[in-house]
Design a protein around this motif. Structure first.
Motif, PDB file in Angstrom:
ATOM      1  N   ALA A 117      -8.332  -0.913  -2.714  1.00  0.00           N
ATOM      2  CA  ALA A 117      -7.014  -0.467  -2.261  1.00  0.00           C
ATOM      3  C   ALA A 117      -5.944  -1.501  -2.596  1.00  0.00           C
ATOM      4  N   LYS A 118      -6.278  -2.770  -2.369  1.00  0.00           N
ATOM      5  CA  LYS A 118      -5.334  -3.834  -2.692  1.00  0.00           C
ATOM      6  C   LYS A 118      -5.137  -3.929  -4.200  1.00  0.00           C
ATOM      7  N   ALA A 119      -6.233  -3.711  -4.962  1.00  0.00           N
ATOM      8  CA  ALA A 119      -6.131  -3.722  -6.423  1.00  0.00           C
ATOM      9  C   ALA A 119      -5.162  -2.661  -6.901  1.00  0.00           C
ATOM     10  N   LYS A 120      -5.269  -1.466  -6.335  1.00  0.00           N
ATOM     11  CA  LYS A 120      -4.384  -0.361  -6.736  1.00  0.00           C
ATOM     12  C   LYS A 120      -2.932  -0.676  -6.381  1.00  0.00           C
ATOM     13  N   GLU A 121      -2.729  -1.277  -5.223  1.00  0.00           N
ATOM     14  CA  GLU A 121      -1.371  -1.631  -4.795  1.00  0.00           C
ATOM     15  C   GLU A 121      -0.735  -2.633  -5.759  1.00  0.00           C
ATOM     16  N   LEU A 122      -1.479  -3.664  -6.132  1.00  0.00           N
ATOM     17  CA  LEU A 122      -0.957  -4.672  -7.063  1.00  0.00           C
ATOM     18  C   LEU A 122      -0.710  -4.082  -8.446  1.00  0.00           C
ATOM     19  N   LEU A 123      -1.627  -3.232  -8.893  1.00  0.00           N
ATOM     20  CA  LEU A 123      -1.459  -2.609 -10.198  1.00  0.00           C
ATOM     21  C   LEU A 123      -0.249  -1.689 -10.215  1.00  0.00           C
ATOM     22  N   ALA A 141     -10.986   3.108 -11.968  1.00  0.00           N
ATOM     23  CA  ALA A 141     -10.938   3.750 -10.650  1.00  0.00           C
ATOM     24  C   ALA A 141      -9.697   3.363  -9.857  1.00  0.00           C
ATOM     25  N   VAL A 142      -9.099   2.196 -10.171  1.00  0.00           N
ATOM     26  CA  VAL A 142      -7.900   1.786  -9.436  1.00  0.00           C
ATOM     27  C   VAL A 142      -6.633   2.021 -10.253  1.00  0.00           C
ATOM     28  N   GLY A 143      -6.768   2.598 -11.452  1.00  0.00           N
ATOM     29  CA  GLY A 143      -5.576   2.961 -12.208  1.00  0.00           C
ATOM     30  C   GLY A 143      -5.403   2.307 -13.554  1.00  0.00           C
ATOM     31  N   PHE A 144      -6.340   1.412 -13.947  1.00  0.00           N
ATOM     32  CA  PHE A 144      -6.277   0.846 -15.298  1.00  0.00           C
ATOM     33  C   PHE A 144      -6.714   1.893 -16.322  1.00  0.00           C
ATOM     34  N   ASP A 145      -6.370   1.651 -17.559  1.00  0.00           N
ATOM     35  CA  ASP A 145      -6.844   2.452 -18.692  1.00  0.00           C
ATOM     36  C   ASP A 145      -7.537   1.478 -19.642  1.00  0.00           C
ATOM     37  N   VAL A 146      -8.863   1.315 -19.466  1.00  0.00           N
ATOM     38  CA  VAL A 146      -9.618   0.294 -20.179  1.00  0.00           C
ATOM     39  C   VAL A 146     -10.270   0.879 -21.419  1.00  0.00           C
TER      40      VAL A 146
END
Length: 541
Positions: free
Chosen positions: A368-374, A409-414
């Protein structure tokens, strides 16, 4: 010794890249063949491995003379010049030590340095001057004296050739004096204990004055063996020296080979095809330990990480992006994928297997924190895209897919980008600096973690491939360099861990073990620093 650097020729540049490649192989070896480990804290891992001897042998009695001992290293020996190799257990350090020996040896059990070719190495009260005394009766294999002039000439040659540790040495050693034939005095810029590990590795492998004749190099050392045959990338055959200072070695010959893959190496050991080996793969290591094979387990720190390029214009230049990655990737999940949960996962620099371990908490996993920062980074224009550079090797691919899934899963496009081998990976990271995120490692030694921390983190450091630059970390690295006692070093390492948690110089996923291993009929092998084995006392029953 001159402290002025020379302008590099094409040959010097090629040699420097080769050294960098061997350094990378030495440090990222734990990522091959499922070696690396995974995530979480080591206390929560499924591994039972600890640093130290395993399956110790009973007193075998008096040594038996004669015979050939066959040793399989981790990677083939590609150079016989210590100034052009990263001298470690995984990249020919054991093989070269048989020819050159070392001035000092690290005892990984007692965690102390002891003289090998030296008689003593003593500091003054401030550790700003170190006095090296040489043993009597030592000669090079060509019969010339092993004296103070030869030692300083060899070290100067190492620095001129820009050996892997040359930058730190030049920054620390102001001059070398030779008051007599058996004494070398090292005058330092400031207090430093790193000279002991230095003289246990490449700079401490003394090359005879006659070894370099123009462009022609001949491997002439003061070690217990001499070169009889060398087929690069295949095998090396060494013959014992009857005039070795400690007496002729027990075995007549050393045969050095490199069997591709840890499982075939393990099988060769079990079948008697080889007598000893250096292995960095978790599965075979666990099997050999459980099968009562004697050996020494080492667990270097930061053996399983990812580098993130922080150059301007790269996603990793934004701290929030690096933080989002760290919160998103669960190292324990990587460990399950790679090692069935039996590895050494963790997010800290020094796990609880290390004597340098501290109680600083890891950054933790928080999608959740990862998604917020991203999302914050995306609001400022970042599109979320990032490439992950890895090798076309099964365990590396499994890791890449797991990392891709957790980041996506947190919003990156890898996007996963593959290269064929470690040489291509090294070129992309260290020479071209053309990557976003890449599989990597540092493999900090238990003897002295400061050297690789310094060269890997210091602004402008030789192996700082990420472009990481932090004034506070630079100051901490300088403080670590002048720390003398283990307690003082640990205090600075606490601050380094805290700063690393804040600035994320790497993505830390864990570490992995290494095993120096031998058959029950083999005795007298001596482990040293960074996986290196010394063979001058080895024998077969």
């Amino acid at each position: 010794m001159s402290r002025n650097s020379r302008s590099g020729s094409r040959r010097a540049a090629a040699a420097a890249l080769a050294i960098t490649a061997s350094l990378f192989l030495a440090s990222c070896a734990g990522n091959d063949d499922n070696e690396g480990g995974g995530g979480g804290e080591s206390a929560d891992s499924g591994s039972s491995l600890k640093i130290g001897m395993v399956n110790e042998q009973a007193d075998p009695g008096s040594p038996t003379k004669g015979g050939t001992l066959t040793f399989s290293g981790y990677s083939p020996v590609t150079t016989l010049d210590p100034a052009k190799a990263q001298v470690s257990g995984s990249t020919g350090g054991s093989e070269l030590s048989a020819i050159y020996d070392v001035l000092m040896r690290y005892d990984p059990i007692e965690q102390t340095f002891e003289p090998q070719l030296a008689e003593s190495l003593e500091p003054n009260a401030e550790s700003t001057t170190w006095t090296l005394k040489l043993r009597d009766g030592v000669t090079f294999s060509d019969g010339t004296p092993f004296d103070a002039q030869a030692v300083t000439a060899s070290i100067n040659r190492y620095m001129t050739n820009k050996g892997p540790q040359s930058g730190l040495w030049i920054a620390k050693v102001a001059s070398m004096d030779t008051p007599d034939a058996t004494t070398v005095v090292f005058n330092l810029v400031d207090p430093w204990t790193g000279i002991e590990p230095m003289l246990s590795t490449g700079p401490g492998m003394i090359v005879a004055p006659a070894a370099q004749q123009g462009d022609q190099f001949t491997p002439i050392g003061a070690g217990a063996f001499t070169l009889e045959k060398f087929a690069p990338n295949e095998e090396m055959l060494l013959a014992s020296r009857p005039d070795y200072y400690g007496g002729a070695p027990n075995v007549d010959k050393l045969k050095m080979v490199s069997i591709l893959g840890a499982q075939p190496t393990s099988e060769a050991l079990k079948s008697g095809g080889i007598d000893a080996a250096y292995i960095r793969t978790l599965g075979p290591i666990l099997d050999l330990v459980e099968s009562d094979y004697p050996g020494f387990i080492d667990i270097p720190s930061l053996g399983y990480i990812a580098n993130v390029n922080m150059a301007a214009g790269r996603p990793g230049a934004d701290l929030r992006v690096r933080q989002a990655m760290a919160y998103a990737v669960d190292p324990a999940t990587l460990d399950v994928r790679a090692n069935d949960g039996k590895g050494l996962p963790g997010q800290v620099i020094f796990q609880d297997t290390s004597r340098w371990h501290n109680d600083v908490a890891p950054i933790g996993v928080d999608p959740a924190k990862a998604k917020e920062l991203l999302d914050q980074a995306k609001a400022d224009g970042y599109d979320g895209k990032i490439s992950y550079l890895t090798m076309q090797e099964p365990s590396a691919q499994a890791t890449a897919l797991a990392v891709q899934a957790m980041l996506n899963a947190v919003g990156f496009d890898v996007q996963i980008e593959n290269v064929n081998n470690v040489g291509d990976l090294v070129k992309r990271m260290y020479a071209d600096r053309d990557y976003d995120m890449a599989t990597a490692a540092l493999n900090l030694t238990e003897a002295d973690p400061s050297e690789r921390l310094y060269t890997g983190l210091k602004t402008g450091g030789r192996n700082n491939t990420t472009g990481y630059s932090d004034a506070e970390m630079d100051q901490l690295l300088d403080e670590l360099g002048v720390a003398i006692s283990d307690d003082d070093k640990k205090a600075v390492l606490v601050k380094i861990q805290e700063r690393a948690n804040e600035t994320l110089p790497w993505q830390v996923w864990g570490t992995g073990p290494a095993l120096d291993v031998w058959n029950q009929n083999v005795h007298g092998l001596q482990p040293s620093i960074d996986g290196i084995l010394l063979f001058d006392e080895v024998w077969k029953k």
